[in-house]
Design a protein around this motif. Structure first.
Motif, short mmCIF file in Angstrom:
data_model
loop_
_atom_site.label_atom_id
_atom_site.label_comp_id
_atom_site.label_asym_id
_atom_site.label_seq_id
_atom_site.Cartn_x
_atom_site.Cartn_y
_atom_site.Cartn_z
N LYS A 1 0.44 -0.81 0.14
CA LYS A 1 0.02 0.07 -0.57
C LYS A 1 0.61 1.63 0.34
CE LYS A 1 -3.61 2.68 2.31
NZ LYS A 1 -4.55 1.98 3.68
N SER A 2 2.00 1.44 0.74
CA SER A 2 3.11 2.26 0.96
C SER A 2 3.07 2.41 -0.73
CB SER A 2 4.04 2.00 1.84
OG SER A 2 5.39 1.00 1.09
N LEU A 3 3.77 2.05 -1.31
CA LEU A 3 4.20 1.58 -2.43
C LEU A 3 3.32 2.74 -3.67
CD1 LEU A 3 5.96 -1.60 -3.55
CD2 LEU A 3 6.39 0.39 -2.85
N PHE A 4 1.87 3.07 -3.32
CA PHE A 4 0.62 3.75 -4.34
C PHE A 4 0.43 4.70 -2.92
CE2 PHE A 4 0.78 -0.59 -5.69
CZ PHE A 4 1.32 -0.57 -6.93
N ASP A 5 1.31 4.93 -1.90
CA ASP A 5 0.97 5.97 -1.59
C ASP A 5 1.98 6.99 -0.81
OD1 ASP A 5 -0.36 7.90 0.94
OD2 ASP A 5 -0.91 5.76 1.99
N ARG B 1 5.15 6.53 -0.65
CA ARG B 1 6.08 6.26 -1.36
C ARG B 1 6.01 5.69 -2.91
NH1 ARG B 1 9.40 0.84 1.32
NH2 ARG B 1 7.31 -0.06 1.66
N LEU B 2 4.73 6.06 -3.67
CA LEU B 2 4.65 6.50 -4.93
C LEU B 2 5.39 7.53 -5.62
CD1 LEU B 2 1.80 6.42 -7.04
CD2 LEU B 2 1.66 8.72 -6.59
N HIS B 3 6.22 8.33 -5.49
CA HIS B 3 6.81 8.81 -6.22
C HIS B 3 8.42 7.84 -6.20
CE1 HIS B 3 8.76 8.58 -1.38
NE2 HIS B 3 10.22 8.67 -2.39
N THR C 1 8.14 4.22 -7.03
CA THR C 1 6.96 3.82 -7.95
C THR C 1 7.20 4.18 -9.58
OG1 THR C 1 5.74 2.55 -6.16
CG2 THR C 1 5.59 2.32 -8.06
N LEU C 2 6.78 5.52 -9.08
CA LEU C 2 6.79 6.60 -10.44
C LEU C 2 8.30 6.36 -11.15
CD1 LEU C 2 3.83 8.58 -9.45
CD2 LEU C 2 3.83 6.58 -10.85
#
Length: 452
Positions: free
Chosen positions: A147-151, A153-155, A157-158
């Motif tokens: 979940k943190s990968l899209f919240d 720590r989204l930066h 992931t992108l």
């Protein structure tokens, strides 16, 4: 005001983590992802583990071979005929393809560096888990990690795909080009070549190419200064002229110059090359008016070098002034009019207002842009190649003409008759060093940097 709390760093050394950690923690120093899997962080642990397994599969099958060949760039340097005892016949052994060996060797080094970086990240994650266990803190579950990968720590992931593309299409070609500068890759060694250290640098800086490099470098720097200064200065003057109170139809005049900028550069340059030709319209007009007795060779093979250079600078003004005019217009329209009016009331003339108020503020805003334009002019391939093609040729130069810049000379060394690829790579490195050093020194001296 609230003070921002610094994120607490793990109070544990890697030695402590290894000696006092559990079996999974110790195993993580060899098998990446072991500690994460033990703490049920399945996604991260499996990612670490699969990447490590994939790395060793690649290393065993091709990696070791690629790295060993990289040291010599191939064992066979020339075609030779040898007797094969097993078959009882003579066979021909072709030279090693050093181009491919160099490419895959550089790629192998990048993969090795990426694995080392990932291993360090694995150790940091293992240390964080050890500290959380030791201090009885809550450990993120697999679901929370994902979940943190899209919240939070989204930066990260992108940025994953862009980083991969940058490595593939920027880092890899750059390292490949830099490596080529330390070989004898040229027309005589087009297939199989060897490492030669700084020999190519010696050829450019003190060898047979030095007599071309330093004059071309001098002209490149002169061209960059003149091209940047003329377009900036006359662009500012044109913007001030159009913005003057007595000028009507300001929108029409701006549009007229914007059209020049809107036309593709290569079209304008090719048309100007025809216009300035020995048999072109300009010479025909001057001859018909009786202003000249014979045609002027502006940019031909037998033109005067300084006439050709001056012509290139003037044509570049035609292309570059509209850009400076647009930026300067926006700045002038937003200048504080109260300062200008106060200066005029104190008896300041137009020249003094321009010198002490208008120009400093334009320069303050445009200084970073001017540095960028200067670097762009050092590498301005289009204007020289499409307008003059480097002419007039200079018999004292090695593969370059009087109007060639370093970047166009690099092109000639690569795709011309000389085909000195190693020297071209050296030029690329030197151009980068010159551009980087000037950019850093100049930008740090601008008021925009000091007050930023």
């Amino acid at each position: 005001m609230f003070k921002r709390k610094n994120k607490r760093k793990p109070a544990a050394t890697y030695r402590e983590v290894f000696t006092k950690g559990d079996w999974a923690t110790k195993l993580s120093f060899v098998v990446m992802g072991a500690s994460q899997l033990k703490h049920k962080q399945w996604a991260k642990g499996l990612a670490f583990l699969l990447i490590e397994v994939g790395f060793f599969v690649w290393l065993i099958h091709t990696g070791i071979s690629e790295l060993s060949l990289f040291t010599s760039l191939g064992p066979i340097k020339a075609k030779k005929v040898v007797f094969d005892n097993a078959q009882g016949i003579y066979i021909t052994k072709l030279p090693s393809n050093s181009v491919v060996i160099l490419l895959f060797g550089v790629l192998a080094l990048i993969i090795l560096a990426a694995l080392i970086g990932l291993y360090i990240f694995n150790l940091r994650s293992t240390r964080n888990l050890y500290v959380a266990d030791r201090d009885h803190e809550t450990i993120e579950t697999n679901k929370q990690e994902l979940k943190s990968l899209f919240d939070t720590r989204l930066h990260a992931t992108l940025m994953t795909i862009p980083i991969i593309l940058i490595v593939a299409f920027t880092v890899l070609p750059t390292m490949y080009m830099i490596s080529m500068a330390f070989t004898n890759y040229n027309r005589e060694h087009a297939i199989a070549f060897s490492w030669t250290g700084f020999q190519a640098f010696g050829q450019v800086l003190s060898g047979d190419l030095a007599g071309t490099f330093f004059p071309v470098l001098g002209w490149t720097l002169l061209w960059a200064v003149m091209a940047t200064a003329t377009t900036f200065f006359f662009g500012v003057l044109l913007a001030m002229l159009i913005e003057s109170k007595g000028i009507r139809f300001k929108g029409f005049w701006r549009t007229l110059f914007i059209i020049v900028y809107a036309v593709p550069q290569f079209v304008s340059l090719l048309l100007m090359a025809q216009f300035l030709d020995l048999q072109g319209p300009l010479n025909n007009l001057l001859l018909s008016w009786g202003w000249i007795d014979h045609a002027i060779n502006f940019i031909g093979a037998s033109a005067n070098p300084w006439v050709a250079r001056a012509t290139v600078i003037v044509v570049n003004m035609w292309i570059g002034i509209p850009v400076s005019m647009l930026v300067s217009t926006a700045i002038i329209q937003n200048l504080p009019q109260d300062q200008i009016e106060a200066a005029r009331m104190d008896g300041a003339g137009p020249l003094q207002v321009f010198r002490h108020i208008t120009f400093p503020q334009i320069l303050f805003v445009m200084a970073p842009s001017l540095i960028q334009q200067f670097i762009g002019n050092i590498n301005n391939f289009n204007v020289i190649y499409l307008l003059t093609g480097g002419y007039p040729m200079n018999n004292n130069y090695n593969g370059a003409g009087d109007t060639d810049l370093l970047v166009t000379w690099l092109y000639n060394l690569t795709f011309g008759q000389l085909q000195r690829y190693n020297a071209s790579a050296v030029l690329g490195i030197l151009i980068f060093i010159i551009s980087a050093v000037f950019s850093l020194l100049a930008y740090r001296r601008t008021n925009a940097f000091k007050e930023g």
